[in-house]
Scaffold this active site. Structure first.
Site, mmCIF file in Angstrom:
data_model
loop_
_atom_site.group_PDB
_atom_site.id
_atom_site.type_symbol
_atom_site.label_atom_id
_atom_site.label_comp_id
_atom_site.label_asym_id
_atom_site.label_seq_id
_atom_site.Cartn_x
_atom_site.Cartn_y
_atom_site.Cartn_z
ATOM 1 N N ARG A 1 52.835 31.441 21.169
ATOM 2 C CA ARG A 1 53.111 32.783 22.030
ATOM 3 C C ARG A 1 54.203 32.525 22.920
ATOM 4 N NH1 ARG A 1 48.041 34.909 23.460
ATOM 5 N NH2 ARG A 1 47.552 35.087 21.215
ATOM 6 N N CYS B 1 28.328 32.026 17.611
ATOM 7 C CA CYS B 1 27.374 32.791 18.270
ATOM 8 C C CYS B 1 26.958 34.127 17.220
ATOM 9 C CB CYS B 1 27.927 33.482 19.379
ATOM 10 S SG CYS B 1 29.031 32.331 20.251
ATOM 11 N N TYR C 1 26.546 53.422 41.124
ATOM 12 C CA TYR C 1 25.343 53.905 41.185
ATOM 13 C C TYR C 1 25.589 55.482 40.837
ATOM 14 C CZ TYR C 1 21.717 56.858 42.976
ATOM 15 O OH TYR C 1 20.604 57.623 42.590
#
Lengths: 482, 482
Positions: B34, B57, B455
């Site tokens: 790249r 995996c 939350y």
């Protein structure tokens, strides 16, 4: 007018008075009690409602039917608080704080009797009140807020008594989108009328656009850039409840904007909340530009040695912008209460501030944010780069790998993380915690690229989506450095 | 014997040689490409197998049936690498690294031809090999490792050709428990034979005990404290495949320990892996006490300016203990490759080390850890406190709030977080990332108590379980300070 309550001179105990019996107030009371027993500390708590320590954040799920009983939302009942030696006075509203006299005046809402209670330490935890715009028709039957358990019950009563099937939610912030989900779950056709260009103005508009599209995909009608001008009533009342009360003609039948009318059998106001600080203001206590009480790091009201404040009635320091914000969120309220209780109890604890993390969902769409949006960064005088990436919640080959979009802001030159926004499906929302901790630690996006996060195919791609965003942000920071 | 391959003297390009075509090697090659095009950098990659860039995996999920096609585990095919201008030589094994001569010798595994290839930059990414104990019967038909795609295919072939229904997994680490799940999903009766006192020795035994109990609850027979002495063969062969090959008599029929025999129609070895560093050792390159290559922060082999190494064949710095560890994990391998490729490509990147985060699951049980276990802390000379709490993945009143147990270690006196282990159900595993980032940032448990985490009732209790553990750890640190 009022019967003065003076302290027994033989009582050498210190007295803590708590104003407001919800998350912050009762957490403070409980923690103070844990550290100092009834022999040392008397605790009197005033609550104008009938409940204590309830989860306002849970109301949408009660309305939606996921939570079946109101009492499930009550973390600790009045009886439980009393068993811990807290003198809890329900249906008792504090009407005045006399700071020089170190006492509060409270009125028993049933008997109307008023009395003064002296304090050695005072905790102000008066919470927030929902914004209720002064629109024609806003008080009509069928129009509901969702701040208290009584609000929730009233809405549920309306839903079960209403034959209609059309609901309009005003506002497309957290409460608005959560209530849209609740009403969808109740079988309503839902229209969300939103002032902003996109829903979830706590996100940048490009990310809000993703929420908009996903909600439309769920069958929710989204009306953006729309200012509600009035609530139309009469004529269309379909409520059995109201007919029995002979109120049919006055109930809400539509929500009107400048351009259009949206028929409604029920209207939910989800516009947001403001700090409930009228008492504090009258007492001359320091308020910030958002109307919330200002405290020091120990949650002590600035300039007042023995007055503490926490929860939805205070402003909190935003660690990224260095400015105060008002964020009504149960998790902050509980932390504030814990910190106040520790300090009142003779310990030491501080609240450093927030990074502005929030997570929510609409049906299976998860929405999360932390740190600064683009406009927050500009307002704070920060130059930044921004990147947006798409990835999945699990390894691409693993079943139910759900797409998610992550947007990241980093400071130009330094590469310091400034904010992260995530919109996706299952597994997207709580990933924001990675960025929340990194923000708290002041990490750069380059430091983030080597974070050692949990990886296994059912849990994450080999590069966690947050790290993919960090990698791209590093490249963007470098590009701007050249 | 070997045809010497010399460089065209007109070719002024630098040549990068990569040994090993999996995650680390091909990430390095891709990133270098790249940054530097084919006009500047020639890239030659040797891979002894038939595949590149595959997810080891993912093999348990392929065996288990969640992933249906082998090729889904291949992140990038040989053709895709070649299209990017990488001269990839499959079925070609590097047999020698000549460091003074800056060249590698490679053998074409099909033709047997050998040749030397000079390099300017060398990347060693030879991975790891599964531990295969020298037990009688270990090479019998029906005994399988699960390291390569060919291993996975061989196991799948055995499963589909075997009429039996009893599987024994040797080892109860990540590979062992994931293979237990895979075999359960295939309808086998599974016995896990484990040398340690509890499964998952990457956890403390008290947390491993929870895994043990949960696995038994899934119908898996757990045999702990059991050393396998041999694999019994013959007599019990039920494989159609083998019968057709007339090998029936030699196939595995049981796993024997000192105490007992466990009948097995198939045996999976999931004992772990060791760095594959025979080549590096022969070349005189520096190896650590775990047999892995030692590198600097830029992933350069120590003392060698133009030799790089990454992935499962290197040791990594544990940031908590200050010591080198061997951790074979795709996410590290990808990061190493990215960093090496950046450096070879003329950029600059470093790998600071790990905190030892890992996450896994067995059916619906999620298992996660980061940082030090108790015995790691002791070994590192650290004094610590430890706490264990129980909480839930969502607000207690929200549907499907799943229980989880969080154990936390903090340093005595300083309160610095040392480690976190989590065992629970859905929503438990990736919470370890909160602790992983906090460890990286060197936070104390007290700092953690005010972390601003996401939350909302569907996502977390009002205190996230990790913060509940942190709060309790703070109390424990204080108790020890008194």
């Amino acid at each position: 007018m009022s019967m003065s309550r003076t302290r027994d001179t033989r009582d050498r105990r210190e007295r803590l008075v708590v104003v407001g019996g919800d998350a912050a107030g009762m957490s403070a009371a409980s923690q103070a009690r844990r550290l100092r027993g009834p022999d040392e500390l008397e605790i009197v708590a005033f609550e104008r409602g009938r409940f204590t320590s309830f989860s306002a954040c849970g109301i949408p799920y009660w309305v939606g039917g996921e939570v079946t009983e109101r009492d499930q939302l009550v973390a600790r009942t009045p009886e439980e608080h009393r068993e811990r030696g807290i003198d809890l006075r329900l249906r008792t509203e504090v009407t005045e704080i006399d700071v020089p006299g170190a006492r509060v005046r409270a009125r028993d809402l049933d008997s109307g009797a008023e009395s003064w209670t002296p304090y050695d330490q005072l905790v102000i935890a008066t919470g927030a009140r929902p914004i209720r715009p002064p629109l024609p028709g806003v008080d009509a039957p069928g129009v509901h807020g969702v701040q208290t358990l009584d609000d929730g019950q009233a809405l549920l009563d309306t839903l079960s008594a209403t034959e209609g099937h059309r609901a309009v939610v005003v506002g497309a912030g957290y409460i608005g989108v959560e209530m849209a989900e609740a009403l969808i779950n109740r079988g309503y056709e839902v229209t969300v009328v939103n002032r902003g260009a996109e829903p979830m103005s706590t996100l940048d508009p490009d990310m809000g656009r993703l929420v908009h599209e996903a909600m439309e995909g769920m069958g929710i009608t989204m009306v953006n850039n729309a200012e509600v001008t009035k609530l139309l009533t009469g004529g269309g009342g379909t409520s059995l409840l109201e007919r029995s009360r002979e109120l049919g003609g006055s109930r809400v039948r539509a929500v009107a904007t400048d351009d259009a009318e949206y028929p409604a059998d029920v209207v939910v106001l989800g516009i947001g909340v403001r700090p409930e600080t009228a008492l504090a203001r009258a007492a001359g206590l320091p308020l910030g530009e958002h109307g919330g009480l200002l405290t020091d790091r120990a949650m002590r009201v600035r300039g007042h040695e023995n007055i503490w404040a926490g929860g939805d009635c205070v402003e909190v320091l935003d660690l990224l912008s260095g400015r105060e914000r008002h964020i009504a969120l149960g998790t902050h309220a509980n932390k504030h209460g814990q910190i106040i209780g520790t300090n009142v109890g003779g310990g030491y604890a501080t609240f450093p501030g927030v990074v502005g993390t929030a997570v929510s969902k609409v049906c299976d769409l998860e929405i999360a944010r932390t740190g600064l949006r683009e406009k927050d960064a500009r307002r704070a005088g920060l130059q930044y780069v921004t990147v947006t990436i798409e990835s999945t919640s699990r390894a691409g080959y693993y079943p139910n790998a759900a797409p998610m979009t992550v947007k990241m802001l980093a400071e130009r030159r330094t590469g310091r993380l400034l904010g992260t926004q995530i919109v996706g499906r299952e597994g997207a929302g709580k990933r924001v915690d990675i960025a929340a901790v990194a923000l708290t630690a002041g990490m750069t996006v380059e430091q983030m690229t080597t974070l050692d996060l949990g990886y296994a195919p059912p849990f994450s791609p080999v590069w966690d989506p947050v790290l993919v965003a960090a990698r791209k942000a590093v490249a963007e920071v470098r590009r701007h450095a050249e």
